[in-house]
Design a protein around this motif. Structure first.
Motif, PDB file in Angstrom:
ATOM      1  N   ARG A 190       0.775  -1.233  -0.071  1.00 16.71           N
ATOM      2  CA  ARG A 190       0.078  -0.058   0.045  1.00 16.71           C
ATOM      3  C   ARG A 190       0.900   1.236   0.062  1.00 16.71           C
ATOM      4  NH1 ARG A 190      -4.612   0.503   4.446  1.00 16.71           N
ATOM      5  NH2 ARG A 190      -5.339  -1.882   3.361  1.00 16.71           N
ATOM      6  N   GLU A 194       1.146   3.993  -3.088  1.00 14.14           N
ATOM      7  CA  GLU A 194       0.876   5.442  -3.006  1.00 14.14           C
ATOM      8  C   GLU A 194       2.099   6.452  -3.545  1.00 14.14           C
ATOM      9  OE1 GLU A 194      -0.418   6.380   0.993  1.00 14.14           O
ATOM     10  OE2 GLU A 194      -2.245   5.259   0.840  1.00 14.14           O
ATOM     11  N   ASP A 232     -11.329  -0.391  -7.816  1.00 13.20           N
ATOM     12  CA  ASP A 232     -11.385   0.919  -6.894  1.00 13.20           C
ATOM     13  C   ASP A 232     -10.100   1.681  -7.170  1.00 13.20           C
ATOM     14  OD1 ASP A 232     -13.807   0.321  -5.751  1.00 13.20           O
ATOM     15  OD2 ASP A 232     -12.877  -1.023  -4.071  1.00 13.20           O
ATOM     16  N   HIS A 233      -8.890   1.132  -7.167  1.00 12.07           N
ATOM     17  CA  HIS A 233      -7.791   1.612  -7.669  1.00 12.07           C
ATOM     18  C   HIS A 233      -7.689   2.455  -8.920  1.00 12.07           C
ATOM     19  CE1 HIS A 233      -5.368  -0.001  -4.267  1.00 12.07           C
ATOM     20  NE2 HIS A 233      -5.319  -1.267  -4.736  1.00 12.07           N
ATOM     21  N   LEU A 235     -10.331   3.848 -10.094  1.00 15.51           N
ATOM     22  CA  LEU A 235     -11.188   5.077 -10.001  1.00 15.51           C
ATOM     23  C   LEU A 235     -10.670   6.261  -9.231  1.00 15.51           C
ATOM     24  CD1 LEU A 235     -14.633   3.258  -9.222  1.00 15.51           C
ATOM     25  CD2 LEU A 235     -13.757   4.307 -11.397  1.00 15.51           C
ATOM     26  N   ARG A 236      -9.659   5.709  -7.977  1.00 15.64           N
ATOM     27  CA  ARG A 236      -8.833   6.729  -7.485  1.00 15.64           C
ATOM     28  C   ARG A 236      -7.789   7.349  -8.517  1.00 15.64           C
ATOM     29  NH1 ARG A 236      -9.811   3.027  -3.359  1.00 15.64           N
ATOM     30  NH2 ARG A 236      -7.782   1.711  -3.560  1.00 15.64           N
ATOM     31  N   ALA A 237      -7.254   6.403  -9.171  1.00 20.38           N
ATOM     32  CA  ALA A 237      -6.261   7.020  -9.912  1.00 20.38           C
ATOM     33  C   ALA A 237      -6.899   7.934 -11.170  1.00 20.38           C
ATOM     34  CB  ALA A 237      -5.572   6.091 -10.823  1.00 20.38           C
ATOM     35  N   ARG A 238      -8.089   7.725 -11.447  1.00 22.91           N
ATOM     36  CA  ARG A 238      -8.589   8.480 -12.583  1.00 22.91           C
ATOM     37  C   ARG A 238      -8.903   9.966 -11.665  1.00 22.91           C
ATOM     38  NH1 ARG A 238     -13.277   4.709 -15.677  1.00 22.91           N
ATOM     39  NH2 ARG A 238     -11.907   3.531 -16.768  1.00 22.91           N
ATOM     40  N   SER A 239      -9.487   9.915 -10.580  1.00 24.25           N
ATOM     41  CA  SER A 239      -9.492  11.283 -10.088  1.00 24.25           C
ATOM     42  C   SER A 239      -8.489  11.959  -9.874  1.00 24.25           C
ATOM     43  CB  SER A 239     -10.412  10.810  -8.447  1.00 24.25           C
ATOM     44  OG  SER A 239      -9.246  10.511  -7.644  1.00 24.25           O
ATOM     45  N   GLU A 240      -7.183  11.428 -10.098  1.00 22.22           N
ATOM     46  CA  GLU A 240      -5.928  12.509  -9.732  1.00 22.22           C
ATOM     47  C   GLU A 240      -5.606  12.522 -11.396  1.00 22.22           C
ATOM     48  OE1 GLU A 240      -3.208  10.367  -7.242  1.00 22.22           O
ATOM     49  OE2 GLU A 240      -4.570   9.969  -6.052  1.00 22.22           O
TER      50      GLU A 240
END
Length: 461
Positions: A190, A194, A232-233, A235-240
């Motif tokens: 983890r 990050e 989920d990973h 979607l979080r990466a897309r938000s960045e």
């Protein structure tokens, strides 16, 4: 989706089974599923002998048309589920050029882990963008070549990303995630995940295309749940600001070698008395697998709404099967060079010596045993004869089959033993020219309307 039916046959000799009843020194028969093309080869009264005479020594036979069938089954599983999916062949499972060519012609990519594998895949028509480059601590040469060909690179460590960035080339990557609770040496935990995502500039030369993982074993549910975590990973990466539209769930799709009854009989009545010398450990591959290959992929897709999440978020699911794309796509052939008789529990059995080594049947080198019965060729009448199979080296441990197999007759010098379904890892993982014996060449067999035709694979020339 199962391929056992019209594409394969399984010959169960009831006389062999009954002949072993009461024999405590002989294993029960374990006939393998055999592809129809291979059965045609076994039924031909001359062809196997002609190939053996022309090639000399042990050899492997490959059926690339079967590889195409297996690829298409995986692709069909994606189509039926309505999912954007892509198949990468895990090349480490077999080095044959004809296998990679069959994948290229079928629209599959290739998973490679060295410059040699990458170059070999390109030589057989696989486009660079259809390559997945995996493995730990990739060399700078491999990273450079992969980036030049726009291959998808699975980053396994923080320093690997640093070395890729230092090349100053555009590159497509996925990050290999270490599953929670795993003690594997591969992947990013983890904290490392990050750190790595933070080091990739959105819109920069290195494009974060998504994430991948590999799991041991053959649990469809575990793969589906880990796949959901990768969504989920993404979607979080897309938000960045990253594209993150691919996840790869790796390989580990089971292969069904044997029928359920043969497998359960072996497991439930397993006895040390069946083996010459010491019996292997009980860590056997699951030779009967009720939902193998593409059927296992369908089970992954069907679990807990995974398909909907992939569709709704426009995520491509990649798989990297090796053994499953080689199911019933090849066999290994050895010539009997010697026959001697020994006794166990007061009963006779034969020790056959063949012209190859167990380095060409890799399961033996994992403290296990390759269980599908070899086929004795040519077919002749005779009495069931318990037989184990030794190799031509001077090592006591060099046995292709430690268990006493109920062959349908006594083997003779000059006969051939055909081990079925060895294309997946068996024929290529541990080969060695020990004793200066040549490596077995690979023969490519193709079915034509009038006859079977063969040639040598380019890896054998």
């Amino acid at each position: 989706m199962g391929l056992a039916g019209a594409d394969s046959v399984q010959v169960v000799d009831e006389s062999r089974s009954s002949a072993t009843d009461g024999l405590t020194h002989c294993a029960p028969p374990m006939p393998a599923y055999i592809d129809a093309v291979e059965q045609r080869l076994l039924d031909d009264p001359l062809l196997l002998g002609d190939i053996a005479e022309a090639v000399g020594g042990p050899f492997h036979v490959l059926f690339p048309e079967r590889v195409a069938v297996n690829v298409e089954a995986f692709q069909s599983a994606f189509t039926v589920a309505g999912v954007d999916g892509f198949v990468y062949f895990g090349k480490k499972a077999n080095k044959a050029a004809c296998v990679v060519r069959a994948c290229a012609e079928s629209g599959a990519g290739v998973d490679v882990a060295s410059t040699g594998e990458l170059v070999a895949a390109l030589a057989q028509g696989v486009r660079g963008e259809d390559l997945m480059v995996t493995g730990p601590a990739k060399s700078d040469d491999l990273l450079w070549l992969a980036a030049r060909h726009r291959a998808l690179i699975a980053i396994d460590a923080v320093d690997e990303l640093d070395r890729l960035a230092a090349l100053d080339l555009p590159a497509r990557i996925v990050l290999r995630v270490l599953p929670e609770g795993s003690t594997s040496r591969f992947g990013l935990d983890r904290r490392e995940l990050e750190q790595t995502i933070g080091a990739i500039a959105p819109g920069g030369p290195i494009s974060l295309s998504g994430f991948s993982f590999h799991l041991p074993g053959y649990d469809a549910t575990a793969r589906a749940e880990q796949a959901a975590a990768l969504v989920d990973h993404c979607l979080r990466a897309r938000s960045e600001g990253h594209p993150a539209d691919i996840i790869s769930i790796g390989g580990g799709f089971g292969v069904d070698y044997l029928d359920a009854d043969s497998w359960s009989r072996f497991r439930e009545t397993l006895s040390d008395n069946w083996f010459h010398g010491s019996a292997p450990a009980e860590d056997y591959y699951p030779y009967h697998f009720p939902a193998p290959g593409a059927d296992m992929l369908s089970a992954v897709l069907a679990h807990n709404g995974l398909v909907k999440r992939l569709r709704d978020n426009g995520i491509r699911l990649a798989v990297e099967p090796g053994r499953a794309l080689l199911d019933r796509a090849g066999s290994s052939v050895f010539r009997v060079q010697g026959v001697k008789t020994r006794t166990a529990q007061g009963h006779p059995y034969d020790i056959l010596t063949v012209d190859g080594t167990s380095l060409s049947l890799s399961e033996q080198w994992f403290a296990s045993e390759y269980l599908p019965d070899p086929v004795l060729w040519p077919q002749r009448p005779g009495a069931t004869t318990p037989s184990c199979v030794g190799a031509t080296t001077c090592l006591e441990s060099d046995l292709l089959s430690r268990r006493r197999i109920p062959l349908p007759r006594r083997a003779r010098v000059g006969d051939l033993l055909i081990y079925p379904n060895t294309a997946g890892y068996q024929m290529d993982s541990n080969e060695s020219p020990f004793h200066e014996l040549p490596l077995p060449p690979k023969v490519v067999l193709r079915e034509r309307a009038d006859r079977l035709r063969w040639t040598l694979d380019t890896t054998s020339r």
